[in-house]
Enzyme design. Sequence first.
Site, mmCIF file in Angstrom:
data_model
loop_
_atom_site.group_PDB
_atom_site.id
_atom_site.type_symbol
_atom_site.label_atom_id
_atom_site.label_comp_id
_atom_site.label_asym_id
_atom_site.label_seq_id
_atom_site.Cartn_x
_atom_site.Cartn_y
_atom_site.Cartn_z
ATOM 1 N N SER A 91 0.754 -1.203 -0.156
ATOM 2 C CA SER A 91 0.080 -0.048 -0.140
ATOM 3 C C SER A 91 0.846 1.257 -0.133
ATOM 4 O O SER A 91 1.627 1.449 -0.887
ATOM 5 C CB SER A 91 -1.054 -0.071 1.351
ATOM 6 O OG SER A 91 -1.975 0.761 0.946
ATOM 7 N N GLU A 185 -10.244 -4.071 -5.509
ATOM 8 C CA GLU A 185 -9.808 -2.812 -4.856
ATOM 9 C C GLU A 185 -9.637 -1.474 -5.611
ATOM 10 O O GLU A 185 -9.414 -1.737 -6.803
ATOM 11 C CB GLU A 185 -8.523 -3.027 -3.856
ATOM 12 C CG GLU A 185 -7.389 -3.460 -4.915
ATOM 13 C CD GLU A 185 -5.927 -3.544 -4.237
ATOM 14 O OE1 GLU A 185 -5.541 -2.768 -3.565
ATOM 15 O OE2 GLU A 185 -5.702 -4.853 -4.193
ATOM 16 N N HIS A 215 -7.459 -5.469 -0.926
ATOM 17 C CA HIS A 215 -6.206 -4.691 -0.548
ATOM 18 C C HIS A 215 -5.394 -5.423 0.554
ATOM 19 O O HIS A 215 -5.772 -5.690 1.617
ATOM 20 C CB HIS A 215 -6.549 -3.281 0.034
ATOM 21 C CG HIS A 215 -5.529 -2.394 0.127
ATOM 22 N ND1 HIS A 215 -4.941 -1.927 -0.944
ATOM 23 C CD2 HIS A 215 -5.035 -1.623 1.074
ATOM 24 C CE1 HIS A 215 -3.834 -1.027 -0.727
ATOM 25 N NE2 HIS A 215 -3.915 -1.089 0.638
#
Length: 240
Positions: A91, A185, A215
Site C-alpha cells: 500500500s 480494490e 487490498h
Amino acid sequence: PAEWVSLEHGHDRRHAVLYCHGGGYTCGQLGYARILASKLALATGFDVLSFEYRLAPEHPFPAAIEDAVAMWDYLMYMGYGARDVIVAGDSAGGNLALELALKLKEQGRAQPRGLVLFSPWTDMTASGDSYTQREELDPMLTNRYIQSVRSAYAPDADYSQPCFSPLFGDLTGFPPTLIQVGEREILYSDSTRLQDALIAAGVPCVLQSWPDMWHVFQMFPLKSAGEAMTAVADFLHQLG
C-alpha cells in the site's frame, strides 16, 4: 525503531529484504509490519528488516522518505551491497519503496536487487478508473480515506509530482519488479498502470492479480495469501 525478522533454522544470510509497511503514511508500527515481514522471511529464507518511519500528520512529507533512505544506508553500512537487498512494501509502503528507488536513482546510487509491491499506492491523484469503477467492490478502502491520508501526508501538494505519485516518474533503470494486487480494490489501476509504465521504461515487471481478493490480502490467513507468498519466493529466486 526497526527490527529484524529471521528464521531460526538455516537460511540465506547473503540477502535481505527491506520492508516498508503500509498505513496511508499515517499509521502502522513494528507490530503491524511483523505480519508480512514474518511471511516474507518464511517464504524467501531472507532476513527481513522493517522499520517505523515517521508518520503524518505530525511528520509530513518528506520525513518517511528520509527515514527509508536512512535504513538503506544502514544496510549498506552493515556490509550489504545494493544487489543483496530486495525492497518490499504494501500500500503506502509500496509507494515508499518506489520513492526510495527514485531517490537512489536521483543520487546516482545503485538500485536494489528487486522490488516486491503488494497493492502499491502509486497515483496520489486518484486518476485511475478503478477509483470509481471498483469503489463498491472494495471492502477495505474508500476514496474519502485516500483523500484524507493524502492531505495529512502532503497538504495542498501537487500530487501529480513523482515524489508523491511514482507512477508519473522516470522509471528507467529500475530493478525487476513484482506487483501483486487484488481485483476488488480501488487501487487496482495503480498496479496495472505501474506495470505499463515499467514495461515502457524497459524494466522487467510481473503483475499478479487475484480475483475476489482485496487490498493487501497477503496479510490474512488465506490460501490465496499462501499462494501469493510462494509466488514472491519464486520471483526472487529467479533473479539468480
